[in-house]
Design an enzyme around this catalytic site. Structure first.
Site, PDB file in Angstrom:
ATOM      1  N   PRO A 184       0.825  -1.211   0.000  1.00 57.05           N
ATOM      2  CA  PRO A 184       0.000   0.000   0.000  1.00 57.05           C
ATOM      3  C   PRO A 184       0.860   1.263   0.000  1.00 57.05           C
ATOM      4  O   PRO A 184       0.410   2.332  -0.373  1.00 57.05           O
ATOM      5  CB  PRO A 184      -0.834  -0.115   1.281  1.00 57.05           C
ATOM      6  CG  PRO A 184      -0.288  -1.226   2.061  1.00 57.05           C
ATOM      7  CD  PRO A 184       0.609  -2.029   1.196  1.00 57.05           C
ATOM      8  N   GLU A 233       1.286  -7.382   8.073  1.00 54.89           N
ATOM      9  CA  GLU A 233       1.546  -5.946   7.917  1.00 54.89           C
ATOM     10  C   GLU A 233       2.616  -5.695   6.854  1.00 54.89           C
ATOM     11  O   GLU A 233       3.010  -4.564   6.635  1.00 54.89           O
ATOM     12  CB  GLU A 233       2.007  -5.358   9.259  1.00 54.89           C
ATOM     13  CG  GLU A 233       0.925  -5.358  10.337  1.00 54.89           C
ATOM     14  CD  GLU A 233      -0.370  -4.737   9.832  1.00 54.89           C
ATOM     15  OE1 GLU A 233      -1.405  -5.417   9.860  1.00 54.89           O
ATOM     16  OE2 GLU A 233      -0.330  -3.580   9.364  1.00 54.89           O
ATOM     17  N   ASP A 252      -3.983   2.463 -27.028  1.00 54.96           N
ATOM     18  CA  ASP A 252      -4.435   1.860 -25.778  1.00 54.96           C
ATOM     19  C   ASP A 252      -5.121   2.917 -24.908  1.00 54.96           C
ATOM     20  O   ASP A 252      -4.731   4.069 -24.928  1.00 54.96           O
ATOM     21  CB  ASP A 252      -3.213   1.285 -25.030  1.00 54.96           C
ATOM     22  CG  ASP A 252      -3.572  -0.035 -24.371  1.00 54.96           C
ATOM     23  OD1 ASP A 252      -2.676  -0.725 -23.913  1.00 54.96           O
ATOM     24  OD2 ASP A 252      -4.786  -0.336 -24.350  1.00 54.96           O
ATOM     25  N   ARG A 263      -0.646  -8.775 -21.349  1.00 50.71           N
ATOM     26  CA  ARG A 263      -1.440  -8.376 -22.521  1.00 50.71           C
ATOM     27  C   ARG A 263      -0.592  -7.535 -23.483  1.00 50.71           C
ATOM     28  O   ARG A 263      -0.958  -7.405 -24.663  1.00 50.71           O
ATOM     29  CB  ARG A 263      -2.697  -7.611 -22.147  1.00 50.71           C
ATOM     30  CG  ARG A 263      -2.476  -6.200 -21.654  1.00 50.71           C
ATOM     31  CD  ARG A 263      -3.769  -5.511 -21.310  1.00 50.71           C
ATOM     32  NE  ARG A 263      -4.504  -5.025 -22.469  1.00 50.71           N
ATOM     33  CZ  ARG A 263      -4.291  -3.834 -23.051  1.00 50.71           C
ATOM     34  NH1 ARG A 263      -3.321  -3.049 -22.622  1.00 50.71           N
ATOM     35  NH2 ARG A 263      -5.016  -3.455 -24.067  1.00 50.71           N
TER      36      ARG A 263
HETATM   37  N1  LIG Z   1      -0.302  -3.287  -4.205  1.00 53.49           N
HETATM   38  C1  LIG Z   1      -0.982  -3.113  -3.281  1.00 53.49           C
HETATM   39  C2  LIG Z   1      -1.894  -2.835  -2.206  1.00 53.49           C
HETATM   40  C3  LIG Z   1      -2.049  -3.414  -0.930  1.00 53.49           C
HETATM   41  C4  LIG Z   1      -1.246  -4.459  -0.244  1.00 53.49           C
HETATM   42  C5  LIG Z   1      -0.169  -5.070  -0.883  1.00 53.49           C
HETATM   43  C6  LIG Z   1       0.619  -5.990  -0.212  1.00 53.49           C
HETATM   44  C7  LIG Z   1       0.322  -6.300   1.135  1.00 53.49           C
HETATM   45  C8  LIG Z   1       0.944  -7.137   2.095  1.00 53.49           C
HETATM   46  C9  LIG Z   1       0.208  -7.037   3.282  1.00 53.49           C
HETATM   47  N2  LIG Z   1      -0.813  -6.174   3.053  1.00 53.49           N
HETATM   48  C10 LIG Z   1      -1.813  -5.818   4.061  1.00 53.49           C
HETATM   49  C11 LIG Z   1      -1.538  -4.448   4.607  1.00 53.49           C
HETATM   50  C12 LIG Z   1      -0.233  -4.057   4.900  1.00 53.49           C
HETATM   51  C13 LIG Z   1      -0.013  -2.778   5.439  1.00 53.49           C
HETATM   52  N3  LIG Z   1      -1.044  -1.933   5.675  1.00 53.49           N
HETATM   53  C14 LIG Z   1      -2.309  -2.308   5.373  1.00 53.49           C
HETATM   54  C15 LIG Z   1      -2.588  -3.561   4.824  1.00 53.49           C
HETATM   55  C16 LIG Z   1      -0.771  -5.704   1.770  1.00 53.49           C
HETATM   56  C17 LIG Z   1      -1.571  -4.786   1.090  1.00 53.49           C
HETATM   57  N4  LIG Z   1      -3.090  -2.795  -0.321  1.00 53.49           N
HETATM   58  N5  LIG Z   1      -3.591  -1.861  -1.153  1.00 53.49           N
HETATM   59  C18 LIG Z   1      -2.897  -1.852  -2.313  1.00 53.49           C
HETATM   60  N6  LIG Z   1      -3.134  -1.019  -3.386  1.00 53.49           N
END
Ligand SMILES: N#Cc1c(-c2ccc3ccn(Cc4ccncc4)c3c2)n[nH]c1N
Length: 241
Positions: A87, A114, A171, A156
């Site tokens: 995230p 996490e 695209d 793709r």
């Molecule tokens: N790309 C992407 C993502 C993720 C994502 C990706 C990998 C992981 C691994 C663990 N978590 C859970 C988590 C960890 C820390 N903070 C909140 C939630 C993930 C979330 N959430 N939203 C996105 N757009």
């Protein structure tokens, strides 16, 4: 030389959809190679632990560095680009999708809990390019769904994968606008008619109509794209002066 994708995850079954449909056909045709690996295969203890409590306290668990380090040592090679969905990553964009489609070997590290101990990425970056990317401003539970999204956007673009090879220019997003509405037969459906210009055969008019629809839709749904388009346009004009 086909693109090779390897994915390391504690939920290998989550990546099965990569073997279906379009990507499945790309695999069958040798346009793509795919390896999915269970992170627990690199655990050291009887409980096959992949996580531990976070230093500094706080909620949740963090994925252990030793397990990830051993897994990436085995899965990554000389020409690997490591992609870590998170995230906190920089936005995954169509431009990045094109970059990844040019690579020989992509390894995706799917975190859960996490996330992964940051030292795993710091150590990997000593040997290979490491991208921490996010697929959008919403919170998921792990990286696997992001890998499905990124892999689809990348595969793709590989030559021969799409029946109608949409060139990068046409695209969606490539001219900076959203695509407008599309229609097919019948001409009238539930008293809704297809815009008559699209049946006129006048290709100049049709092109103008489609661009007007794309501009209107972008203005209403993604005004941010128009600001960037205007800025790019101004830059281009400045350069031209
Ligand atoms: N790309 C992407 C993502 C993720 C994502 C990706 C990998 C992981 C691994 C663990 N978590 C859970 C988590 C960890 C820390 N903070 C909140 C939630 C993930 C979330 N959430 N939203 C996105 N757009």
């Amino acid at each position: 030389r086909p693109l090779r994708i390897d994915v390391v995850t504690i939920f290998p079954e989550y990546l099965e959809p990569l073997r279906a449909a379009l990507l499945g056909r790309a695999l069958d045709r040798g346009l793509l190679e795919l390896g999915v690996h269970d992170l627990r295969d690199w655990t050291h203890d009887v409980h096959r632990a992949v996580d531990d409590a976070p230093y500094g306290g706080g909620p949740g668990m963090v994925m252990k560095p030793q397990v990830w380090g051993d897994a990436l040592d085995d899965v990554c090679g000389e020409r690997t680009r490591l992609i870590v969905p998170t995230p906190a990553g920089r936005p995954f964009t169509q431009r990045l999708a094109h970059e990844y489609a040019e690579q020989e070997h992509l390894v995706f590290a799917c975190g859960r809990y996490e996330g992964i101990d940051q030292r795993v990425l710091t150590d990997a970056a000593r040997r290979m390019p490491v991208d921490e990317v996010s697929i959008g401003d919403y919170v998921l539970v792990g990286g696997e769904a992001a890998v499905l999204v990124i892999a689809e956007a990348v595969v793709r673009l590989l030559p021969g994968v799409l029946g109608n090879p949409v060139s990068a220019e046409q695209d969606s997003f490539s001219d900076g606008l959203l695509e407008g509405p599309s229609y097919t037969r019948p001409e009238v459906w539930r008293e809704l008619a297809v815009p008559s210009v699209l049946r006129s055969g006048n290709h100049a008019l049709i092109e103008r109509h489609r661009r007007d629809e794309a501009l209107a839709r972008t203005f209403h749904r993604r005004p941010d794209l128009l600001e960037r388009l205007a800025a790019d346009d101004l830059d281009a004009r400045d350069r031209a002066v």
